[in-house]
Design a protein around this motif. Structure first.
Motif, PDB file in Angstrom:
ATOM      1  N   MET A  98      -6.346   1.001  -1.406  1.00 13.81           N
ATOM      2  CA  MET A  98      -7.489   1.354  -0.559  1.00 13.81           C
ATOM      3  C   MET A  98      -7.014   1.848   0.814  1.00 13.81           C
ATOM      4  O   MET A  98      -7.560   2.795   1.362  1.00 13.81           O
ATOM      5  N   ALA A  99      -5.999   1.224   1.353  1.00 15.98           N
ATOM      6  CA  ALA A  99      -5.489   1.624   2.664  1.00 15.98           C
ATOM      7  C   ALA A  99      -4.816   2.988   2.608  1.00 15.98           C
ATOM      8  O   ALA A  99      -4.966   3.803   3.517  1.00 15.98           O
ATOM      9  N   SER A 100      -4.082   3.260   1.540  1.00 11.85           N
ATOM     10  CA  SER A 100      -3.399   4.550   1.444  1.00 11.85           C
ATOM     11  C   SER A 100      -4.344   5.681   1.079  1.00 11.85           C
ATOM     12  O   SER A 100      -4.033   6.848   1.309  1.00 11.85           O
ATOM     13  N   ALA A 101      -5.508   5.375   0.523  1.00  6.19           N
ATOM     14  CA  ALA A 101      -6.462   6.417   0.155  1.00  6.19           C
ATOM     15  C   ALA A 101      -7.002   7.143   1.383  1.00  6.19           C
ATOM     16  O   ALA A 101      -7.381   8.315   1.305  1.00  6.19           O
ATOM     17  N   SER A 102      -7.024   6.486   2.526  1.00  4.20           N
ATOM     18  CA  SER A 102      -7.538   7.130   3.737  1.00  4.20           C
ATOM     19  C   SER A 102      -6.636   8.283   4.189  1.00  4.20           C
ATOM     20  O   SER A 102      -7.082   9.168   4.919  1.00  4.20           O
ATOM     21  N   ALA A 103      -5.400   8.307   3.761  1.00  4.02           N
ATOM     22  CA  ALA A 103      -4.496   9.401   4.120  1.00  4.02           C
ATOM     23  C   ALA A 103      -4.922  10.702   3.455  1.00  4.02           C
ATOM     24  O   ALA A 103      -4.589  11.782   3.933  1.00  4.02           O
TER      25      ALA A 103
END
Length: 80
Positions: free
Chosen positions: A13-18
């Motif tokens: 979920m955190a890396s999807a914002s990239a």
């Protein structure tokens, strides 16, 4: 869910914002406003949008008068 699955899910979920799209371009954020003071650029020069004609002893510092739009169009037509 186990703790390792929660950690993996949080990392995904955190890396999807990239990969999120960039915010929309806003013309108002780049508009030049007349009431603002001119800003000094990185080269040490102030931003001038419509400079007045100026003659200096050093020709590099002089600003010549710009032709009117009508004169410009006539000059452009003559070049073609």
């Amino acid at each position: 869910m186990t703790a390792s699955k929660l950690i993996v899910l949080a990392a995904i979920m955190a890396s999807a914002s990239a990969f999120a799209p960039a915010p929309a371009f806003n013309r108002l954020s780049t508009a030049v406003r007349a009431e603002e003071e001119p800003k000094k650029g990185s080269g040490g020069m102030y931003d001038t949008r419509d400079p007045e004609e100026f003659v200096d002893e050093d020709a590099r510092k002089s600003i010549s008068a710009a032709p009117s739009f009508e004169e410009y169009m006539k000059q452009r037509a003559a070049e073609q």
